[in-house]
Design an enzyme around this catalytic site. Structure first.
Site, PDB file in Angstrom:
ATOM      1  N   GLY A   1       7.709 -15.662  -8.968  1.00  0.00           N
ATOM      2  CA  GLY A   1       8.187 -16.306  -7.742  1.00  0.00           C
ATOM      3  C   GLY A   1       7.011 -16.753  -6.900  1.00  0.00           C
TER       4      GLY A   1
ATOM      5  N   GLU B   1      19.202 -15.830  -6.482  1.00  0.00           N
ATOM      6  CA  GLU B   1      20.522 -16.015  -5.858  1.00  0.00           C
ATOM      7  C   GLU B   1      20.962 -17.477  -5.951  1.00  0.00           C
ATOM      8  OE1 GLU B   1      17.731 -14.970  -4.540  1.00  0.00           O
ATOM      9  OE2 GLU B   1      17.340 -15.781  -2.548  1.00  0.00           O
TER      10      GLU B   1
ATOM     11  N   CYS C   1       5.825 -24.246 -11.535  1.00  0.00           N
ATOM     12  CA  CYS C   1       4.710 -23.506 -10.926  1.00  0.00           C
ATOM     13  C   CYS C   1       3.375 -24.142 -11.271  1.00  0.00           C
ATOM     14  CB  CYS C   1       4.753 -22.061 -11.383  1.00  0.00           C
ATOM     15  SG  CYS C   1       4.853 -21.888 -13.168  1.00  0.00           S
TER      16      CYS C   1
ATOM     17  N   GLU D   1       1.558 -25.120  -1.709  1.00  0.00           N
ATOM     18  CA  GLU D   1       2.493 -25.455  -2.785  1.00  0.00           C
ATOM     19  C   GLU D   1       3.744 -26.093  -2.164  1.00  0.00           C
ATOM     20  OE1 GLU D   1       4.571 -22.238  -4.843  1.00  0.00           O
ATOM     21  OE2 GLU D   1       4.070 -23.200  -6.744  1.00  0.00           O
TER      22      GLU D   1
ATOM     23  N   GLY E   1       5.328 -12.474  -3.807  1.00  0.00           N
ATOM     24  CA  GLY E   1       4.523 -11.669  -4.728  1.00  0.00           C
ATOM     25  C   GLY E   1       3.653 -10.660  -3.976  1.00  0.00           C
TER      26      GLY E   1
ATOM     27  N   LYS F   1      16.948  -9.052 -11.898  1.00  0.00           N
ATOM     28  CA  LYS F   1      17.598  -9.756 -10.786  1.00  0.00           C
ATOM     29  C   LYS F   1      17.305 -11.243 -10.893  1.00  0.00           C
ATOM     30  CE  LYS F   1      16.477 -10.947  -6.577  1.00  0.00           C
ATOM     31  NZ  LYS F   1      17.250 -12.204  -6.502  1.00  0.00           N
TER      32      LYS F   1
ATOM     33  N   GLU G   1       3.694 -13.357 -11.451  1.00  0.00           N
ATOM     34  CA  GLU G   1       3.508 -14.750 -11.860  1.00  0.00           C
ATOM     35  C   GLU G   1       3.897 -15.589 -10.655  1.00  0.00           C
ATOM     36  OE1 GLU G   1       2.184 -15.438 -14.692  1.00  0.00           O
ATOM     37  OE2 GLU G   1       2.356 -13.466 -15.613  1.00  0.00           O
TER      38      GLU G   1
END
Ligand code: NAD
Length: 521
Positions: free
Chosen positions: A252, A202, A308, A409, A257, A199, A274
């Site tokens: 993500g 989006e 990231c 973050e 997660g 996936k 991750e």
């Protein structure tokens, strides 16, 4: 249902001035066929630079996910892929790499439009996608069965560890490196003999479906790769929850997660996660100052800070601080925001309006908590950029490590500069974070840098470098930055089960050790 993989063009709805204008549309790729979603719903993928529609994309839902999972299950349980010779699988992966290379220009342009990546960054991503897949094709050809020499004894037993595929892999990826993330999942999963339901985000689904076309052209067996663009709560959760999926490989945010891990726990599914980061960049007093300034900029501003492992916290010794900041501000002011298609552009837009607001929200929070904006801090006041989701490259000074902008973050071009007195203090603050993904040390003394690096609780540390991630080295996070590793041999093993096979060589009843325990001789 269209069995062919041609790009479909459909009239752009609502374009009354230009009714003949055509645009790209994408379908789902399930069981070797390009299909609409069962609901017939679509969503628009938007160019973050000008808000134009890049493509209309079939919107997969839970039903579509179930179809894709059933196809992957059948392909794994009954199909040729897991049983193929290693060399044959390797050749098919190599073909993916070759075809990405052949379509480099077109894929780069699509990635720029779909993700707001600058053309320089997108070009590098497509090049690396091909190179990474080439590496995974070599891993696919590797013999992974290992003899257990410590245990095996001639005349007693031969012991081996066989590496087998886990089964059906559900792969869920973010928007910041769309094609590369797809390759990082598909490459090792397929190399190990698994089948996959992928996936894409989006926000950036386009190059993943172009990848489906490549896979289709090569002639992969039906169901080995299924690609279902859609939203996390609709299609993503079904992939995570479905009992026919054996492993989830997720990249993500840490928040999602955690949800993925909790849902996967229901069936005790294997997970690789991750997730996010807040990586510390430590400049030591003996660093090459100009190099460290450039390195700090590259660490934070590459891809508008949407990496990231971006160097989001910069630790400067008090002695160097003012000179460093003067140079950093002067150079940051020279960065050019612009059309990502223009090769002279340094920073493009961030991915979405929501992300722009989120980043600017953090800037407000930083000011409220007492930090100082040394440069940037706003959306640019430039009519040419008005339709794009831009944020100026921003440097905060006077930051305390406990402030929100140093702990959370932000995922935008915002750097938090923190001063330190001693190396121990710098290390302590660097590790005072829920994250542990990347980190960096700048020093002319390699031993000294190495000593600091060894104390950082992170999955990667660069010494006098940043962002260099090799397909040959493991990549992943300590603490809440993730579970497991991607890339390298370690990454490949995450997609395997280890089976110990014990082969008896005693050869005689009398020598068996278990006769005296339960079974009478
Ligand atoms: P995100 O967590 O919002 O979404 C990631 C993916 O998960 C998307 O495909 C999304 O649709 C899907 N998703 C969302 N909710 C879901 C749910 N409930 N169940 C299943 N799937 C769901 O992350 P993002 O905004 O797309 O990407 C940015 C984040 O990714 C940052 O936190 C960044 O640090 C992280 N990231 C990590 C790495 C790494 O290797 N550690 C690499 C790239 C990005």
């Amino acid at each position: 249902m269209t069995p062919c993989a041609k790009k479909r063009r459909v009239p752009l709805e609502g374009d009354k001035k230009n009714p003949k204008k055509l645009m790209t549309s994408y379908q789902l790729y399930i069981n070797g066929q390009f299909v609409d979603s069962t609901s017939k719903q679509t969503f628009d993928s938007i160019n973050p630079f000008n808000q134009e529609i890049v493509a209309k994309v079939a919107r997969a839902n839970a039903e579509d996910a179930k179809l894709a999972i059933a196809a992957a299950r059948k392909a794994f349980d009954e199909g040729p892929w897991p049983r193929m010779k290693r060399e044959e699988r390797a050749a098919m992966l190599k073909a993916i790499s070759d075809k990405i290379n052949e379509r480099k220009k077109e894929l780069t342009k699509l990635e720029v439009d779909d993700s707001g990546s600058t053309i320089r960054k997108a070009g590098e991503d497509i090049y690396l996608s091909a190179r990474n897949m080439n590496y995974f094709s070599k891993l696919a050809a590797m013999e992974l069965t290992e003899p257990l020499t410590e245990l095996s004894k001639p005349g007693i037993s031969q012991n081996i560890v066989v590496r087998e595929p886990v089964g059906v892999v559900g792969a869920i990826i973010p928007w910041n490196f769309p094609l590369k993330m797809a390759i990082w999942k598909l490459g090792p999963a397929l190399a190990a003999g698994n089948t996959v339901v992928l996936k894409p985000s989006e926000l950036t689904p386009c190059t993943a479906i172009e990848l489906a076309k490549i896979i289709h052209e090569i002639g992969f067996p039906a169901g080995v790769v299924n690609i279902v663009p859609g939203f996390g709560n609709e299609v993503g959760e079904e992939i995570v929850k479905n009992p026919m999926v054996d492993k989830i490989s997720f990249t993500g945010s840490t928040a999602v997660g955690k949800r993925v891990m909790a849902l996967a726990a229901e069936h005790l599914k294997k997970v690789t996660l991750e997730c996010g980061g807040k990586s510390a960049n430590i400049v030591l007093e003996d660093a090459d100052l100009d190099l460290a300034v450039d390195g700090a900029m590259y660490a934070i501003f590459y891809h508008q800070g949407q990496c990231c492992e971006a160097g989001t916290r910069l630790f400067l010794p008090k002695k160097l601080h003012d000179e460093f900041i003067d140079k950093l501000i002067a150079k940051t002011k020279r960065l050019k925001l612009g059309d990502p298609k223009d090769p002279t552009t340094d920073l493009g837009p961030v991915i979405s309006k929501k992300q722009q607001e989120r980043v600017l929200g953090y800037v407000t929070k930083g000011k409220q908590e007492g930090a100082t904006v040394a440069v940037g801090g706003n959306a640019p006041n430039d009519a040419k950029l008005a339709k794009g989701f831009f944020v100026e490259p921003t440097v905060f000074t006077g930051v305390k490590n406990s402030m929100t902008i140093a702990q959370e973050e932000i995922f935008g071009p915002v750097l938090s500069v923190i001063q330190y007195e001693t190396e121990d203090e710098a290390v302590r603050m660097a590790n005072d974070s829920i994250y542990g993904l990347g980190g960096g040390v700048w020093s002319k003394d390699k031993d000294r840098a190495m000593s600091v690096a060894s104390k950082l609780r992170t999955g990667t540390v660069w010494i006098n470098e940043w962002h260099l991630i090799s397909e040959k080295a493991p990549f992943g996070g300590y603490k809440q930055s993730g579970v497991g590793r991607e890339l390298g041999l370690e990454g490949l093993k995450e997609y395997t089960e280890a089976k110990h096979v014990h082969i008896d060589e005693l050869g005689s009843r009398d020598k068996k050790p278990w006769y005296d325990t339960v079974v009478p001789k």
